[in-house]
Design a protein around this motif. Sequence first.
Motif, short mmCIF file in Angstrom:
data_model
loop_
_atom_site.label_atom_id
_atom_site.label_comp_id
_atom_site.label_asym_id
_atom_site.label_seq_id
_atom_site.Cartn_x
_atom_site.Cartn_y
_atom_site.Cartn_z
N GLU A 16 0.73 -1.18 0.13
CA GLU A 16 0.16 0.03 -0.02
C GLU A 16 0.88 1.31 -0.18
O GLU A 16 0.71 2.31 -0.61
N ARG A 17 1.72 1.08 0.75
CA ARG A 17 3.00 2.46 0.77
C ARG A 17 3.47 2.52 -0.64
O ARG A 17 3.67 3.69 -0.83
N VAL A 18 3.82 1.39 -1.34
CA VAL A 18 4.37 1.64 -2.63
C VAL A 18 3.52 2.20 -3.63
O VAL A 18 3.69 2.91 -4.34
N LYS A 19 2.28 1.71 -3.59
CA LYS A 19 1.28 2.20 -4.25
C LYS A 19 0.80 3.62 -4.09
O LYS A 19 0.69 4.45 -4.91
N GLY A 47 4.64 5.60 -4.85
CA GLY A 47 5.28 5.22 -6.14
C GLY A 47 6.59 4.97 -5.98
O GLY A 47 7.55 4.62 -6.92
N GLU A 48 7.24 4.93 -4.84
CA GLU A 48 8.81 4.46 -4.66
C GLU A 48 8.93 3.03 -3.79
O GLU A 48 7.78 2.70 -3.08
N GLN A 49 9.85 2.47 -4.04
CA GLN A 49 10.26 1.11 -3.68
C GLN A 49 10.23 1.25 -2.29
O GLN A 49 10.64 2.13 -1.53
N VAL A 50 10.06 0.26 -1.45
CA VAL A 50 10.17 0.00 -0.16
C VAL A 50 11.25 -1.21 0.20
O VAL A 50 10.91 -2.38 -0.12
N LYS A 51 12.08 -0.94 1.06
CA LYS A 51 13.11 -2.14 1.37
C LYS A 51 12.64 -2.66 3.03
O LYS A 51 12.50 -1.83 3.89
N LEU A 52 12.45 -3.57 3.09
CA LEU A 52 12.10 -4.13 4.34
C LEU A 52 13.35 -4.72 5.12
O LEU A 52 14.41 -4.65 4.64
N GLN A 53 13.34 -4.94 6.47
CA GLN A 53 14.35 -5.35 7.25
C GLN A 53 14.73 -6.83 6.77
O GLN A 53 13.88 -7.65 6.33
N PRO A 54 15.84 -7.07 7.29
CA PRO A 54 16.31 -8.64 6.84
C PRO A 54 15.44 -9.68 7.50
O PRO A 54 14.92 -9.55 8.54
N MET A 55 15.10 -10.72 6.72
CA MET A 55 14.38 -11.71 6.97
C MET A 55 14.81 -13.05 6.69
O MET A 55 15.76 -13.49 5.87
N THR A 56 14.25 -14.45 7.37
CA THR A 56 14.64 -15.58 7.12
C THR A 56 13.78 -15.98 5.75
O THR A 56 13.02 -15.32 5.33
N PRO A 67 7.36 -0.56 -7.45
CA PRO A 67 6.31 0.02 -7.92
C PRO A 67 5.91 -0.87 -9.24
O PRO A 67 6.73 -1.47 -9.93
N ALA A 68 4.52 -0.84 -9.56
CA ALA A 68 3.95 -1.51 -10.78
C ALA A 68 4.70 -1.07 -11.82
O ALA A 68 5.46 0.14 -12.14
#
Length: 173
Positions: free
Chosen positions: A124-127, A130-139, A172-173
């Motif tokens: 929803e934030r990206v939509k 319009g900017e990419q979102v980088k999340l925290q490191p994950m398994t 983003p799309a």
Amino acid sequence: MTDGTTSAVDTAPAGESALARLEREGDIAADYLEGLLDIADLDGDIDMDVEGDRALVSIVGEGDDRTLQRLVGQDGEVLEALQELTRLAVHRETGERSRLMLDVAGFRARKRAELAELGAEASERVKRTGEQVKLQPMTPFERKVVHDAVAAAGLRSESEGEEPQRCVVVLPA
């Protein structure tokens, strides 16, 4: 084998269906985990299911699951190790790599719901921006759940970085 012995691979039913193979993985995992619970003197029941192309095995307690939390550990670290050991036990019996998923006391189910929400919120934030979102490191498990949630929201995502700092980037799309 030339010494007269057979392995589990040799005794696997010819033409075994994918469902039967996954159910057999679940049975092998359940036997392994029951032995572990006996050794650790922990009470728990084993539930088995098949979802998609994975056997799902859960250790559930009766009432208070606090004693089983030792098998989860901090942030699921013990659970991850236990899952790998269980996969190795299945591999030893079948000769095939297993993608079995293990849950203890509903930890992964709760985590899956939280991660799906995180993926939906990032989408929803990206939509919106319009900017990419980088999340925290994950398994790997966590990334898979987020990737699925992002795809369900109609966006793309990819993993970047090296373990253990690998993370999901929602595009983003």
